[in-house]
Design a protein around this motif. Structure first.
Motif, PDB file in Angstrom:
ATOM      1  N   GLY A  74       5.038  -3.017  -0.191  1.00 42.65           N
ATOM      2  CA  GLY A  74       3.717  -2.677   0.337  1.00 42.65           C
ATOM      3  C   GLY A  74       2.794  -2.107  -0.721  1.00 42.65           C
ATOM      4  N   LEU A  75       3.325  -1.253  -1.588  1.00 39.71           N
ATOM      5  CA  LEU A  75       2.503  -0.665  -2.646  1.00 39.71           C
ATOM      6  C   LEU A  75       2.023  -1.720  -3.629  1.00 39.71           C
ATOM      7  CD1 LEU A  75       4.500   2.633  -3.337  1.00 39.71           C
ATOM      8  CD2 LEU A  75       2.298   2.413  -2.167  1.00 39.71           C
ATOM      9  N   VAL A  76       2.905  -2.663  -3.949  1.00 37.95           N
ATOM     10  CA  VAL A  76       2.516  -3.747  -4.863  1.00 37.95           C
ATOM     11  C   VAL A  76       1.407  -4.598  -4.247  1.00 37.95           C
ATOM     12  CG1 VAL A  76       3.298  -5.851  -6.002  1.00 37.95           C
ATOM     13  CG2 VAL A  76       4.729  -3.811  -6.058  1.00 37.95           C
ATOM     14  N   LEU A  77       1.581  -4.959  -2.981  1.00 38.60           N
ATOM     15  CA  LEU A  77       0.563  -5.779  -2.308  1.00 38.60           C
ATOM     16  C   LEU A  77      -0.756  -5.026  -2.168  1.00 38.60           C
ATOM     17  CD1 LEU A  77       2.691  -7.458   0.507  1.00 38.60           C
ATOM     18  CD2 LEU A  77       1.849  -8.504  -1.602  1.00 38.60           C
ATOM     19  N   SER A  78      -0.674  -3.720  -1.849  1.00 40.22           N
ATOM     20  CA  SER A  78      -1.906  -2.950  -1.673  1.00 40.22           C
ATOM     21  C   SER A  78      -2.677  -2.836  -2.982  1.00 40.22           C
ATOM     22  CB  SER A  78      -1.592  -1.556  -1.139  1.00 40.22           C
ATOM     23  OG  SER A  78      -0.875  -0.792  -2.110  1.00 40.22           O
ATOM     24  N   SER A  79      -1.949  -2.725  -4.118  1.00 38.40           N
ATOM     25  CA  SER A  79      -2.643  -2.655  -5.406  1.00 38.40           C
ATOM     26  C   SER A  79      -3.408  -3.943  -5.694  1.00 38.40           C
ATOM     27  CB  SER A  79      -1.637  -2.360  -6.521  1.00 38.40           C
ATOM     28  OG  SER A  79      -0.726  -3.446  -6.669  1.00 38.40           O
ATOM     29  N   LEU A  80      -2.890  -5.068  -5.183  1.00 36.52           N
ATOM     30  CA  LEU A  80      -3.598  -6.336  -5.359  1.00 36.52           C
ATOM     31  C   LEU A  80      -4.814  -6.429  -4.454  1.00 36.52           C
ATOM     32  CD1 LEU A  80      -0.516  -8.772  -5.549  1.00 36.52           C
ATOM     33  CD2 LEU A  80      -1.855  -7.842  -7.451  1.00 36.52           C
ATOM     34  N   PHE A  81      -4.639  -6.035  -3.197  1.00 37.86           N
ATOM     35  CA  PHE A  81      -5.750  -6.118  -2.249  1.00 37.86           C
ATOM     36  C   PHE A  81      -6.856  -5.113  -2.549  1.00 37.86           C
ATOM     37  CE2 PHE A  81      -2.501  -8.166   0.506  1.00 37.86           C
ATOM     38  CZ  PHE A  81      -3.191  -9.350   0.758  1.00 37.86           C
ATOM     39  N   GLN A  82      -6.481  -3.976  -3.157  1.00 36.04           N
ATOM     40  CA  GLN A  82      -7.508  -2.975  -3.459  1.00 36.04           C
ATOM     41  C   GLN A  82      -8.536  -3.499  -4.459  1.00 36.04           C
ATOM     42  OE1 GLN A  82      -5.620   0.676  -4.656  1.00 36.04           O
ATOM     43  NE2 GLN A  82      -4.648   0.996  -2.653  1.00 36.04           N
ATOM     44  N   GLN A  83      -8.132  -4.467  -5.268  1.00 38.54           N
ATOM     45  CA  GLN A  83      -9.083  -5.051  -6.199  1.00 38.54           C
ATOM     46  C   GLN A  83     -10.175  -5.835  -5.467  1.00 38.54           C
ATOM     47  OE1 GLN A  83      -8.643  -4.182  -9.368  1.00 38.54           O
ATOM     48  NE2 GLN A  83      -6.752  -3.137  -8.751  1.00 38.54           N
ATOM     49  N   VAL A  84      -9.863  -6.263  -4.264  1.00 41.23           N
ATOM     50  CA  VAL A  84     -10.813  -7.068  -3.491  1.00 41.23           C
ATOM     51  C   VAL A  84     -11.707  -6.199  -2.625  1.00 41.23           C
ATOM     52  CG1 VAL A  84     -10.982  -9.050  -1.898  1.00 41.23           C
ATOM     53  CG2 VAL A  84      -9.038  -8.860  -3.457  1.00 41.23           C
ATOM     54  N   ASN A  85     -11.263  -4.950  -2.331  1.00 43.17           N
ATOM     55  CA  ASN A  85     -12.033  -4.087  -1.432  1.00 43.17           C
ATOM     56  C   ASN A  85     -13.445  -3.842  -1.934  1.00 43.17           C
ATOM     57  OD1 ASN A  85      -9.942  -3.891   0.373  1.00 43.17           O
ATOM     58  ND2 ASN A  85      -9.177  -1.934  -0.436  1.00 43.17           N
ATOM     59  N   GLY A  86     -13.593  -3.613  -3.256  1.00 42.03           N
ATOM     60  CA  GLY A  86     -14.917  -3.387  -3.820  1.00 42.03           C
ATOM     61  C   GLY A  86     -15.829  -4.591  -3.625  1.00 42.03           C
ATOM     62  N   LEU A  87     -15.283  -5.799  -3.793  1.00 38.96           N
ATOM     63  CA  LEU A  87     -16.084  -7.009  -3.602  1.00 38.96           C
ATOM     64  C   LEU A  87     -16.500  -7.168  -2.145  1.00 38.96           C
ATOM     65  CD1 LEU A  87     -14.007  -9.493  -5.824  1.00 38.96           C
ATOM     66  CD2 LEU A  87     -16.096  -8.238  -6.429  1.00 38.96           C
ATOM     67  N   ILE A  88     -15.604  -6.809  -1.234  1.00 35.43           N
ATOM     68  CA  ILE A  88     -15.935  -6.911   0.189  1.00 35.43           C
ATOM     69  C   ILE A  88     -17.070  -5.961   0.547  1.00 35.43           C
ATOM     70  CG2 ILE A  88     -15.054  -6.546   2.524  1.00 35.43           C
ATOM     71  CD1 ILE A  88     -12.320  -7.447   1.532  1.00 35.43           C
ATOM     72  N   LEU A  89     -16.973  -4.720   0.057  1.00 36.59           N
ATOM     73  CA  LEU A  89     -18.036  -3.742   0.348  1.00 36.59           C
ATOM     74  C   LEU A  89     -19.358  -4.164  -0.279  1.00 36.59           C
ATOM     75  CD1 LEU A  89     -16.044  -0.403  -0.086  1.00 36.59           C
ATOM     76  CD2 LEU A  89     -16.851  -1.430   2.042  1.00 36.59           C
ATOM     77  N   ALA A  90     -19.295  -4.709  -1.490  1.00 35.20           N
ATOM     78  CA  ALA A  90     -20.530  -5.155  -2.148  1.00 35.20           C
ATOM     79  C   ALA A  90     -21.170  -6.307  -1.381  1.00 35.20           C
ATOM     80  CB  ALA A  90     -20.230  -5.575  -3.576  1.00 35.20           C
ATOM     81  N   SER A  91     -20.348  -7.176  -0.781  1.00 32.05           N
ATOM     82  CA  SER A  91     -20.886  -8.319  -0.042  1.00 32.05           C
ATOM     83  C   SER A  91     -21.602  -7.915   1.236  1.00 32.05           C
ATOM     84  CB  SER A  91     -19.761  -9.306   0.287  1.00 32.05           C
ATOM     85  OG  SER A  91     -18.838  -8.714   1.192  1.00 32.05           O
ATOM     86  N   VAL A  92     -21.262  -6.713   1.763  1.00 31.29           N
ATOM     87  CA  VAL A  92     -21.938  -6.240   2.982  1.00 31.29           C
ATOM     88  C   VAL A  92     -23.019  -5.212   2.658  1.00 31.29           C
ATOM     89  CG1 VAL A  92     -19.946  -6.714   4.436  1.00 31.29           C
ATOM     90  CG2 VAL A  92     -20.162  -4.470   3.348  1.00 31.29           C
ATOM     91  N   GLY A  93     -23.344  -5.060   1.378  1.00 31.78           N
ATOM     92  CA  GLY A  93     -24.460  -4.213   0.986  1.00 31.78           C
ATOM     93  C   GLY A  93     -24.135  -2.762   0.741  1.00 31.78           C
ATOM     94  N   VAL A  94     -22.863  -2.420   0.531  1.00 35.15           N
ATOM     95  CA  VAL A  94     -22.465  -1.033   0.266  1.00 35.15           C
ATOM     96  C   VAL A  94     -22.344  -0.847  -1.237  1.00 35.15           C
ATOM     97  CG1 VAL A  94     -20.721   0.745   0.605  1.00 35.15           C
ATOM     98  CG2 VAL A  94     -21.260  -0.848   2.464  1.00 35.15           C
TER      99      VAL A  94
END
Length: 341
Positions: A74-94
């Motif tokens: 889970g920690l390994v997968l979360s470290s990968l997905f966390q790289q995408v969280n910033g892009l998701i927030l930027a796409s919604v204007g945050v």
């Protein structure tokens, strides 16, 4: 004692760390007056984690290792997905540069979800694949290592413990919860004999669990239908049943489920007495037939001695005339050797 003190020290330190995390979260996400609530909440979570750890400390090694490796996955997968969280927030204007709290929140949620799914995934599959410490070995169980399911009679009988200690039975021992509940019902019975039998079975189960030789598995509970539950669970798991119940053994064979009757195993291990052979027997009591006496061989086989009533209380030499097999075992018939002409 030293190990217990070390465990208590680690648990106390973990609670203090969680308290510090609570204060940090209060500083980052809450108001100054909310520090107490964050502190108490973090300590409550820490206590829950410690309680869960205490209750799972007796779990099977494969289960515990599944949790550990599930968390790592889970920690390994979360470290990968966390790289995408910033892009998701930027796409919604945050704008995460101005306010990082949404990104931190998403990272925490992502980590929690990945760890949850990692642990549950391996818990669901560790029965089909081996997970060993300190390395992971994924391979299917071979057929001669299929689990053995113990029924109520086998636990009350107790001989399974000796077979395990001798290495004859070296597979996983599973006890369905329905069997455990039946033992509890027997131990709470108003009948003294049933109460003693139930408690003896519970004591044996506790010893096997303490030695990590048996584990309790979930099962549906239908009062009066424990045998049906046991047969169904065995068929689902592809294992085999250990019992002393001849009726259950017969039902299992009809349904194609492998069943081992401990009475049959013990009977097969006894010395074979052939007609004409002479043995010495202590005649202990009167038999059911006229002038019959009853004694036992050293291995426990019952011997019915014709015209042995007069020899009750004495050791006599008898000549075996025949044997029969019953659901309870083997019975030997004999007559006093001195009668043979």
């Amino acid at each position: 004692m030293a190990e217990r003190i070390a465990l208590h020290t680690v648990r106390g330190f973990f609670i203090l760390v969680c308290a510090g995390i609570g204060l940090y979260c209060a500083d980052q996400f809450g108001a100054e007056q909310e520090e107490l609530q964050w502190l108490l909440g973090a300590c409550a979570v820490a206590v829950v984690v410690v309680v869960v750890e205490i209750f799972t400390s007796r779990g099977e090694a494969s289960t515990l290792s599944a949790v550990v490796f599930g968390l790592l996955l889970g920690l390994v997968l979360s470290s990968l997905f966390q790289q995408v969280n910033g892009l998701i927030l930027a796409s919604v204007g945050v704008d995460v540069k101005e306010d990082e709290r949404p990104l931190r929140f998403m990272n925490i949620v992502t980590t929690a979800l990945c760890c949850y799914f990692g642990v549950t995934l391996l818990l669901h599959t560790h029965g089909r694949y081996k997970i060993l410490i300190p390395f992971v070995e994924f391979r299917r169980e071979v057929k001669d290592r299929l689990p053995a399911l113990l029924d109520t009679s086998a636990l009350i009988d107790g001989r399974i413990e000796q077979l395990v200690a001798a290495g004859i039975v070296n597979c996983r021992l599973l006890v369905p919860r329905a069997v455990l509940e039946e033992l509890h019902a027997l131990s709470d019975s108003s009948d003294k004999l049933k109460r003693e039998r139930g408690r003896r079975g519970l004591e044996l189960l506790e010893r096997l669990r303490r030695e990590r030789q048996a584990e309790i598995v979930p099962s549906e509970h239908r009062p009066g239908e424990v045998d049906a539950v046991l047969l169904g669970l065995t068929a689902d798991l592809g294992g085999w049943i250990v019992t002393t119940d001849a009726t259950l053994a017969a039902r299992g064979r009809v349904q194609g489920v492998q069943v081992v009757n401990l009475n049959e195993v013990a009977d097969g291990m006894r010395l074979q007495a052939a007609p004409g052979e002479r043995v010495e027997v202590n005649v202990l009591r009167e038999g059911e037939g006229p002038q019959q006496g009853v004694g036992f061989l050293p291995d426990g086989t019952m011997v019915v001695v014709e015209n042995g009533k007069a020899s009750i209380g004495r050791k006599v030499e008898v000549e075996i005339t025949g044997t029969i097999r019953t659901s309870a075992g083997r019975i030997v018939f004999a007559r006093p050797a001195e009668e043979k002409k």
